[in-house]
Design an enzyme around this catalytic site. Structure first.
Site, mmCIF file in Angstrom:
data_model
loop_
_atom_site.group_PDB
_atom_site.id
_atom_site.type_symbol
_atom_site.label_atom_id
_atom_site.label_comp_id
_atom_site.label_asym_id
_atom_site.label_seq_id
_atom_site.Cartn_x
_atom_site.Cartn_y
_atom_site.Cartn_z
ATOM 1 N N SER A 1 38.406 39.691 42.084
ATOM 2 C CA SER A 1 39.792 39.463 41.631
ATOM 3 C C SER A 1 40.701 40.488 42.280
ATOM 4 C CB SER A 1 39.892 39.607 40.110
ATOM 5 O OG SER A 1 41.250 39.680 39.726
ATOM 6 N N ASN B 1 43.263 22.642 44.760
ATOM 7 C CA ASN B 1 43.971 23.470 45.748
ATOM 8 C C ASN B 1 44.114 24.843 45.115
ATOM 9 O OD1 ASN B 1 45.589 24.901 47.401
ATOM 10 N ND2 ASN B 1 47.272 23.437 47.474
ATOM 11 N N ASP C 1 35.230 43.194 38.919
ATOM 12 C CA ASP C 1 35.579 44.533 38.431
ATOM 13 C C ASP C 1 34.809 45.637 39.142
ATOM 14 O OD1 ASP C 1 37.094 43.123 36.670
ATOM 15 O OD2 ASP C 1 35.767 43.379 34.949
ATOM 16 N N GLY D 1 40.869 35.623 40.520
ATOM 17 C CA GLY D 1 39.438 35.844 40.313
ATOM 18 C C GLY D 1 38.828 34.700 39.515
ATOM 19 N N SER D 2 39.602 34.162 38.590
ATOM 20 C CA SER D 2 39.096 33.034 37.793
ATOM 21 C C SER D 2 38.887 31.816 38.679
ATOM 22 C CB SER D 2 40.081 32.703 36.666
ATOM 23 O OG SER D 2 40.254 33.827 35.846
ATOM 24 N N HIS E 1 42.852 45.387 39.312
ATOM 25 C CA HIS E 1 41.546 45.481 39.981
ATOM 26 C C HIS E 1 41.581 46.487 41.144
ATOM 27 C CE1 HIS E 1 39.668 42.177 37.656
ATOM 28 N NE2 HIS E 1 40.942 42.007 37.365
HETATM 29 C C1 LIG Z 1 34.781 40.209 35.140
HETATM 30 C C2 LIG Z 1 36.026 39.411 35.410
HETATM 31 N N1 LIG Z 1 35.899 38.216 35.997
HETATM 32 C C3 LIG Z 1 36.980 37.465 36.282
HETATM 33 C C4 LIG Z 1 38.245 37.899 35.987
HETATM 34 C C5 LIG Z 1 39.423 37.017 36.292
HETATM 35 O O1 LIG Z 1 40.239 37.490 37.315
HETATM 36 P P1 LIG Z 1 41.748 36.947 37.438
HETATM 37 O O2 LIG Z 1 42.553 37.653 36.393
HETATM 38 O O3 LIG Z 1 42.163 37.305 38.828
HETATM 39 O O4 LIG Z 1 41.720 35.490 37.208
HETATM 40 C C6 LIG Z 1 38.423 39.126 35.361
HETATM 41 C C7 LIG Z 1 39.786 39.590 35.036
HETATM 42 O O5 LIG Z 1 40.050 40.714 34.747
HETATM 43 C C8 LIG Z 1 37.283 39.908 35.072
HETATM 44 O O6 LIG Z 1 37.384 41.109 34.484
#
Ligand SMILES: Cc1ncc(COP(=O)(O)O)c(C=O)c1O
Length: 434
Positions: free
Chosen positions: A213, A286, A192, A84-85, A218
């Site tokens: 994510s 990537n 979320d 998600g990041s 999730h």
């Molecule tokens: C609102 C939100 N954005 C982004 C992320 C990041 O997701 P990931 O852990 O897959 O990088 C999270 C992670 O819990 C999140 O709560």
């Protein structure tokens, strides 16, 4: 491997899955996790099948998932990524693409975001040399409002990027309207809130781009993983390029010459006819996901409606069970929304006769897992010392969240017995202070 041999292995996988006993819930002994993946027989088979086929890089299941997930939202494109990041990084970085000409975001431009939440909603703004403008959130919904966003506008504002907090949609329609009126890009961090709706429309469909994510906490999971969604084909091309090393070519892995002009382009100062597969139009990354991840999340997608139903059931059981307890501020859905909840937020009122830390310790002692609203007020973290940012108004509620708020789980692995135990435990703690 012959089809028969594969079918035999997969049948054994099914047997293996069925023979695993789920231990009975023992209050106070069995951990009640705040979040987690719920993985069934079909998920296990999907993952093993991808492994048997050695689909170890991005491949057909990931592509199929992208198509189905985009269709699920009624959007044109979904691009699967490794978290998600990464999805947030791609979505925001896409807005800086030279392909957007004068509309591109440039260093020093401001992006309105929310102070209280997860850092990777904000980090891509900083990583791209842009300036986050932090607004406060409301207690109860734990979202910033359209009024907060409007009050933060300045001559340098170019975009809005904010998350639907713990499944509860923010006022996405009103904020999309502000974006349209002021010619701003709008990104929804929907990591979320998959399955939530606002004014009858899915969260994640109001922005120019939205992100998801698939980490096990999730709504659906691929292990690590994420996705960028958009209805805008120009942005979709940019996202794909940035995800895939920055290349200009859009051939699927293992295919050549999709554009039928592979050796006909002239770009930059490269010689005419330079292989399009290796022409780079962005300074990219990537961030691709593998087909193992694609297979798992495709199987999980089938369960999304049922997962959402259980999340709502669990949240409602906690909400009605805890209603009226003194000292606690309970969560509220944003008016006009139907959240597919990620967690159940509780704020211990600052004037309560007990402290948030004491309630958290009591619950953890009973093996009821708790989490904070991620980073709380992010500007108070060492990471943002020295980072250029602006604060609009006061961050009073973000500070309250940092000091007095936590959440407990509603994920589909939580049963009615567990929510009963959670309610009974919190009541037992609170009545001690009567
Ligand atoms: C609102 C939100 N954005 C982004 C992320 C990041 O997701 P990931 O852990 O897959 O990088 C999270 C992670 O819990 C999140 O709560």
């Amino acid at each position: 491997m012959t089809p028969d041999a594969k079918a035999r292995v997969l049948e054994q996988v099914r047997t293996f899955h069925r023979e695993r006993q789920q231990p009975a819930f023992v209050p106070g002994e069995t951990p009640i996790l705040p979040s987690g993946a719920v993985l069934d027989e079909e998920d296990r088979v999907a993952l093993v099948e991808a492994a048997l086929d050695m689909r170890i890089a991005a491949g057909p299941s990931a592509r199929r998932f992208e198509r189905e997930f985009a269709r699920h939202f009624g959007l044109r494109k979904a691009h699967m990524v490794n978290s998600g990041s990464s999805a947030n990084l791609l979505a925001l970085t896409a807005l800086t693409s030279p392909k957007l000409g004068d509309r591109r975001l440039r260093p020093g431009d401001e992006v309105i975001t929310v102070a209280g939440g997860f850092p990777s909603t904000v980090n891509p703004i900083v990583q791209n040399g842009l300036v986050p403008v932090f607004v406060d959130l409301e207690l109860g919904t734990y979202n910033a409002t359209a009024d907060h966003v409007a009050a933060a506008l300045s001559g340098r504002t170019r975009a809005i990027m904010m998350a639907h907090t713990l499944g509860n949609p923010f006022q996405a329609e009103e904020i999309a309207q502000i974006a349209a009126e002021h010619d701003l890009f709008f990104i929804e961090d929907n990591c979320d809130a998959v399955g939530s709706t606002y004014r009858g429309r899915p969260a994640g469909t109001f922005g120019d781009l939205s992100t998801v994510s698939f980490y096990p906490a999730h709504h659906i999971t691929s292990g690590e993983g994420g996705c960028v969604l958009t209805g805008n084909l120009e942005l979709a091309r940019i996202v794909e390029s940035l995800r895939d090393w920055g290349r200009d070519c859009w051939c699927e892995p293992g295919t050549d010459n999709t554009c039928l002009k592979r050796f006909d382009y002239q770009m930059g100062s490269l010689p005419k006819g330079y292989d399009h597969k290796y022409i780079f139009s962005h300074v990219g990354y990537n961030l691709k996901a593998t087909d193992l991840q694609g297979s798992l999340v495709l199987s999980q997608l089938r369960k999304l409606p049922e997962f959402g139903r259980i999340r709502r059931r669990n949240w409602t059981a906690l909400r009605s069970g805890l209603d009226g307890l003194p000292g606690l501020l309970l969560p509220e859905p944003t008016p006009g929304s139907d959240p597919s909840w990620f967690g159940f937020l509780i704020t211990v009122r600052p004037d309560a006769p007990f402290a948030c830390a004491d309630l958290v310790a009591f619950l953890e002692d009973r093996r009821i897992g708790t989490r904070r609203l991620f980073g709380g007020n992010l500007v108070r973290h060492p990471a943002y010392e020295g980072v250029p940012y602006r604060v609009s108004g006061e961050l009073t509620n973000s500070d309250t969240v940092t000091e007095h708020t936590f959440w407990i789980g509603v994920y589909p692995g939580i049963t009615p017995e567990m929510t009963d135990y959670m309610v009974a435990s919190i009541k037992e703690f609170v009545v001690r202070y009567r």
